[in-house]
Design an enzyme around this catalytic site. Structure first.
Site, PDB file in Angstrom:
ATOM      1  N   LYS A   1       0.857  -1.184   0.000  1.00 52.84           N
ATOM      2  CA  LYS A   1       0.000   0.000   0.000  1.00 52.84           C
ATOM      3  C   LYS A   1       0.896   1.239   0.000  1.00 52.84           C
ATOM      4  O   LYS A   1       1.808   1.352   0.836  1.00 52.84           O
ATOM      5  CB  LYS A   1      -0.886  -0.003   1.261  1.00 52.84           C
ATOM      6  CG  LYS A   1      -1.951  -1.100   1.251  1.00 52.84           C
ATOM      7  CD  LYS A   1      -3.034  -0.823   0.222  1.00 52.84           C
ATOM      8  CE  LYS A   1      -4.238  -1.722   0.427  1.00 52.84           C
ATOM      9  NZ  LYS A   1      -5.287  -1.510  -0.580  1.00 52.84           N
TER      10      LYS A   1
ATOM     11  N   LYS B   1     -13.483  -7.764  -8.021  1.00 51.55           N
ATOM     12  CA  LYS B   1     -13.982  -8.137  -6.687  1.00 51.55           C
ATOM     13  C   LYS B   1     -15.477  -8.356  -6.815  1.00 51.55           C
ATOM     14  O   LYS B   1     -16.190  -7.453  -7.278  1.00 51.55           O
ATOM     15  CB  LYS B   1     -13.751  -7.008  -5.677  1.00 51.55           C
ATOM     16  CG  LYS B   1     -12.299  -6.700  -5.388  1.00 51.55           C
ATOM     17  CD  LYS B   1     -12.153  -5.587  -4.360  1.00 51.55           C
ATOM     18  CE  LYS B   1     -10.679  -5.297  -4.123  1.00 51.55           C
ATOM     19  NZ  LYS B   1     -10.464  -4.132  -3.239  1.00 51.55           N
TER      20      LYS B   1
HETATM   21  O1  OSB Z   1      -7.855  -1.672  -2.352  1.00 49.76           O
HETATM   22  O2  OSB Z   1      -7.564  -3.712  -2.754  1.00 49.76           O
HETATM   23  C1  OSB Z   1      -7.909  -2.824  -1.974  1.00 49.76           C
HETATM   24  C2  OSB Z   1      -8.650  -4.302   1.427  1.00 49.76           C
HETATM   25  C3  OSB Z   1      -9.766  -3.591   1.769  1.00 49.76           C
HETATM   26  C4  OSB Z   1     -10.261  -2.640   0.915  1.00 49.76           C
HETATM   27  C5  OSB Z   1      -9.622  -2.390  -0.285  1.00 49.76           C
HETATM   28  C6  OSB Z   1      -8.495  -3.100  -0.643  1.00 49.76           C
HETATM   29  C7  OSB Z   1      -7.985  -4.060   0.237  1.00 49.76           C
HETATM   30  C8  OSB Z   1      -6.788  -4.813  -0.075  1.00 49.76           C
HETATM   31  C9  OSB Z   1      -6.797  -6.295   0.038  1.00 49.76           C
HETATM   32  O3  OSB Z   1      -5.787  -4.276  -0.464  1.00 49.76           O
HETATM   33  C10 OSB Z   1      -6.551  -6.825   1.396  1.00 49.76           C
HETATM   34  C11 OSB Z   1      -6.822  -8.297   1.529  1.00 49.76           C
HETATM   35  O4  OSB Z   1      -7.985  -8.725   1.489  1.00 49.76           O
HETATM   36  O5  OSB Z   1      -5.886  -9.033   1.752  1.00 49.76           O
HETATM   37 MG    MG Z   2      -7.105  -1.889  -4.332  1.00 51.21          MG
END
Ligand code: OSB
Ligand code: MG
Length: 375
Positions: A163, A262
């Protein structure tokens, strides 16, 4: 075949450790587990993946609950249907609220597969025996992020997503790349940048990222197209792709080379499968995104990821990455960066009733009018 009842559980579970992005620190995960039951007692499972607050999309657990209770579950009473695809179509009459729709639609697909006695991956045309899995490192200090990545690599994950956000980007990616020269790395910005940041994003090009996920705003299909002309790292869209129409626009504009699909964000299987088909037709790569989800949604993600085109590891981690104890009887386990597809009927997992009730905050049963809702 008729739906007799729907049960909705609102649950809440602490994460083993907080998951941090520039938008939100998630310490406690609320979620909605849906059961749809037919007259014979066969039960399909779905999961609502909206968060407690609207930081990722506009939905929340409360808006999902309202939509399910007052709009979507009642809609199932009004007309007969024969295949879960039709539910996706019927939900198109309701604006937005993708995650609420997906929760119920997923449960109906699962139920349909269980009634037929086949795995859901088979029903949607999946062929992969093993699903490719990757893990996510939340935002933190560089040593923290390196430590997390080291632990995940030791566990066998072969793709790590970092991130990032303005100011917490070039140094992080540079350090992680020098620590893991051969690891498949990508960066997810959760829409933290604007076109004013082009030089900063160009500075990431030299670190051989597989892609950069959602650098710009949710509505920025045009801006992503402009950005892609300025950077060599492929752009992957997440938040920007909610409907097949968004996908068509992104293809038309050349806004991305990759899409993370998703089920929750796009409103369920009907929409996800259409987005998938569009990507296949237009040579856009796809992978399955994660939502810090519980076992029901993880099992749905596995089913989706058995489709031939899911050639890039998804945000698919073991149940144990976030949870002390998941709500399914056999937790999901990633080994050497892969998970075997689940061979049981439907999504192939069952609820751990004891664990579910221990984390349930609210439970509601809906009895449907059986004379109408026929498959
Ligand atoms: O932006 O992909 C994303 C988790 C919550 C909300 C948005 C995101 C995420 C993640 C994935 O990055 C985390 C996971 O489930 O391992
Ligand atoms: Mg994402």
């Amino acid at each position: 075949m008729r739906i007799k009842s729907v049960t909705l559980h609102i649950i809440s579970m602490p994460l083993k450790k907080p998951f941090v992005t520039h938008l939100q620190k998630v310490e406690e995960r609320e979620g909605i587990i849906i059961e749809v039951r037919d007259k014979e007692g066969v039960c399909g499972l779905g999961e609502g993946v909206a968060f407690s607050t609207p930081w990722y999309t506009e939905e929340t657990v409360k808006t999902s609950h309202h939509m399910l209770k007052d709009v979507l579950i009642p809609l199932m009473n009004s007309k007969s249907f024969h295949h879960p695809e039709e539910i996706g179509k019927r939900f198109e009459a309701v604006r937005g609220n993708a995650m609420a729709k997906a929760a119920l639609e997923m449960a109906l697909w699962d139920l349909y597969a269980r009634q037929k006695g086949v795995p859901l991956w088979n029903l949607i045309g999946g062929t992969r025996e093993e699903v490719l899995a990757g893990a996510v490192v939340g935002a933190g200090s560089i040593p923290e992020m390196i430590n997390q990545a080291e632990d995940l690599v030791k566990e066998g994950y072969q793709r790590i997503k970092l991130k990032i956000s303005p100011g917490a980007d070039v140094e992080i990616v540079k350090e992680l790349r020098s620590h893991f020269p051969n690891l498949s790395l990508l960066a997810d910005a959760n829409s933290a940048y604007s076109l004013e940041d082009v030089p900063r994003l160009q500075a990431l090009d030299e670190f051989d990222l597989e892609m950069i996920e959602q650098p710009l705003g949710i509505d920025d299909l045009v801006e992503h197209s402009l950005l892609q002309k300025e950077i060599s790292t492929p752009i992957c869209l997440d938040e920007s792709i909610v409907t097949p129409h968004d996908m068509r626009s992104a293809i038309h504009l050349n806004s991305c080379g990759v899409v993370n699909i998703k089920l929750g964000r796009v409103g369920g299987y009907s929409s996800a499968l259409e987005i998938y088909r569009l990507c296949r037709e237009h040579d856009i790569k796809v992978w399955c995104g994660g939502m810090i989800e519980f076992g029901v949604s993880r099992a749905h993600n596995l089913a989706l990821s058995t489709l031939e085109g899911f050639r890039i590891p998804g945000d698919i981690s073991s149940s144990s990455k976030y949870w002390e104890e998941d709500i399914i009887t056999s937790p999901i386990v990633v080994r050497n960066g892969v998970v075997d597809r689940l061979e049981g009927p439907g999504i192939g997992v069952e609820l751990n009733r004891k664990r579910l009730s221990a984390v349930t905050q609210f439970k509601e049963d809906f009895t449907l009018d059986e004379t109408h809702n026929k498959f």
